[in-house]
Design a protein around this motif. Structure first.
Motif, short mmCIF file in Angstrom:
data_model
loop_
_atom_site.label_atom_id
_atom_site.label_comp_id
_atom_site.label_asym_id
_atom_site.label_seq_id
_atom_site.Cartn_x
_atom_site.Cartn_y
_atom_site.Cartn_z
N LYS A 15 14.04 61.89 9.24
CA LYS A 15 14.42 62.96 10.22
C LYS A 15 15.92 62.75 10.88
N VAL A 16 16.19 61.36 11.02
CA VAL A 16 17.19 60.92 11.52
C VAL A 16 18.39 60.96 10.78
N HIS A 17 18.18 60.29 9.43
CA HIS A 17 19.35 59.74 8.67
C HIS A 17 19.54 60.84 7.21
N ASN A 18 18.59 61.72 7.07
CA ASN A 18 19.08 62.55 5.96
C ASN A 18 20.20 63.48 6.60
N LYS A 19 21.06 63.97 5.67
CA LYS A 19 21.95 65.00 5.69
C LYS A 19 22.28 65.93 4.72
N ILE A 20 23.13 66.79 5.13
CA ILE A 20 23.45 67.79 4.03
C ILE A 20 25.16 67.46 3.81
N THR A 21 25.34 67.44 2.43
CA THR A 21 26.68 66.79 2.15
C THR A 21 27.47 68.47 2.27
N PRO A 22 28.83 68.13 2.05
CA PRO A 22 29.69 69.30 2.09
C PRO A 22 29.49 70.34 1.09
N THR A 23 28.87 69.98 0.03
CA THR A 23 28.46 70.95 -0.93
C THR A 23 27.12 71.51 -0.85
N GLY A 24 26.43 71.17 0.11
CA GLY A 24 25.24 71.96 0.69
C GLY A 24 23.88 71.27 -0.05
N ARG A 25 24.16 70.06 -0.63
CA ARG A 25 22.76 69.18 -0.94
C ARG A 25 22.27 68.34 0.11
N LEU A 26 21.11 67.87 0.01
CA LEU A 26 20.27 67.03 0.92
C LEU A 26 20.72 65.58 0.29
N SER A 27 21.31 64.68 1.06
CA SER A 27 21.30 63.42 0.88
C SER A 27 20.60 62.49 1.57
N LYS A 28 19.60 61.74 0.76
CA LYS A 28 18.84 60.92 1.32
C LYS A 28 18.92 59.38 1.17
N VAL A 29 20.28 59.18 0.78
CA VAL A 29 20.88 57.72 0.26
C VAL A 29 20.49 56.77 1.57
N ARG A 30 21.00 57.25 2.70
CA ARG A 30 20.83 56.17 3.77
C ARG A 30 19.36 56.04 4.11
N SER A 31 18.69 57.16 4.38
CA SER A 31 17.48 56.92 4.57
C SER A 31 16.48 56.02 3.56
N ASN A 32 16.78 56.37 2.26
CA ASN A 32 16.01 55.45 1.24
C ASN A 32 16.49 53.98 1.14
N HIS A 33 18.02 53.71 1.63
CA HIS A 33 18.20 52.44 1.94
C HIS A 33 17.52 51.87 3.20
N LEU A 34 17.42 52.33 3.98
CA LEU A 34 16.69 52.02 5.38
C LEU A 34 15.16 51.91 5.00
N ALA A 35 14.60 52.80 4.53
CA ALA A 35 13.06 52.60 3.93
C ALA A 35 12.89 51.32 3.33
N GLU A 36 13.85 51.08 2.23
CA GLU A 36 13.71 49.92 1.43
C GLU A 36 13.86 48.75 2.23
N PHE A 37 14.73 48.80 2.95
CA PHE A 37 15.15 47.55 4.09
C PHE A 37 13.76 47.30 5.07
N ILE A 38 13.06 48.30 5.39
CA ILE A 38 12.14 48.07 6.41
C ILE A 38 10.81 47.39 5.67
N VAL A 39 10.72 48.00 4.37
CA VAL A 39 9.64 47.72 3.65
C VAL A 39 9.68 46.06 3.33
N SER A 40 10.90 45.97 2.75
CA SER A 40 11.19 44.55 2.19
C SER A 40 11.09 43.32 3.53
N ALA A 41 11.52 43.82 4.50
CA ALA A 41 11.39 43.20 5.98
C ALA A 41 9.97 43.07 6.26
N ILE A 42 9.27 43.97 6.36
CA ILE A 42 7.79 43.88 6.64
C ILE A 42 7.12 42.68 5.78
N TYR A 43 7.54 42.67 4.57
CA TYR A 43 6.58 41.85 3.63
C TYR A 43 7.60 40.87 3.26
#
Length: 143
Positions: A15-43
């Motif tokens: 909700k916070v970190h997905n963004k729309i690129t200038p070409t109109g596509r949905l970018s989930k790069v930052r949210s994917n990196h953060l999700a990966e970080f939180i999962v690995s931090a929890i485990y």
């Protein structure tokens, strides 16, 4: 942490970190990196990540997670919970085995009759006698 709980965290992050690129596509790069970080931090624990990735990157990830309402305290609490669950599983494997032990012998409804085949074993095997309890083995005779 269950899959549903992890999924809820990912949705908060998206909700916070997905963004729309200038070409109109949905970018989930930052949210994917953060999700990966939180999962690995929890485990794996936050301290281990702090050493591995460096102070600057670590603080950037933590600040981005704070924007989503996820704090270091929460991650540490979940890490301790996961750690205790793994320790319990290691110390009590018999309980886990009991939970996973299933009896699959009575998996048919009452009154169930297996289907009758139009082919007989005599025709398939080419002899008069039935195989002795080798129902799953078909032997072909060369003529």
């Amino acid at each position: 942490m269950t899959y549903e709980e992890l999924r809820r965290l990912e949705k908060k992050i998206e909700k916070v970190h997905n963004k729309i690129t200038p070409t109109g596509r949905l970018s989930k790069v930052r949210s994917n990196h953060l999700a990966e970080f939180i999962v690995s931090a929890i485990y794996g624990g936050l301290e281990e990540h702090k050493e591995a990735m460096g102070e600057r990157t670590y603080k950037k990830y933590i600040n981005d997670l704070k924007k989503c309402g996820i704090t270091e305290k929460f991650i540490n609490k979940e890490y301790e919970r996961e750690k205790s669950m793994r320790e319990f599983e290691r110390n009590h494997p018999e309980l886990i085995q009991i939970l996973l032990n299933m009896d699959l012998t009575q998996q048919v409804p009452e009154g169930y009759e297996p289907p009758k085949s139009q082919y007989s074993m005599k025709d398939i095997l080419g002899k008069e006698e039935q195989p002795n309890n080798d129902q799953n083995i078909i032997k072909f005779i060369r003529k």
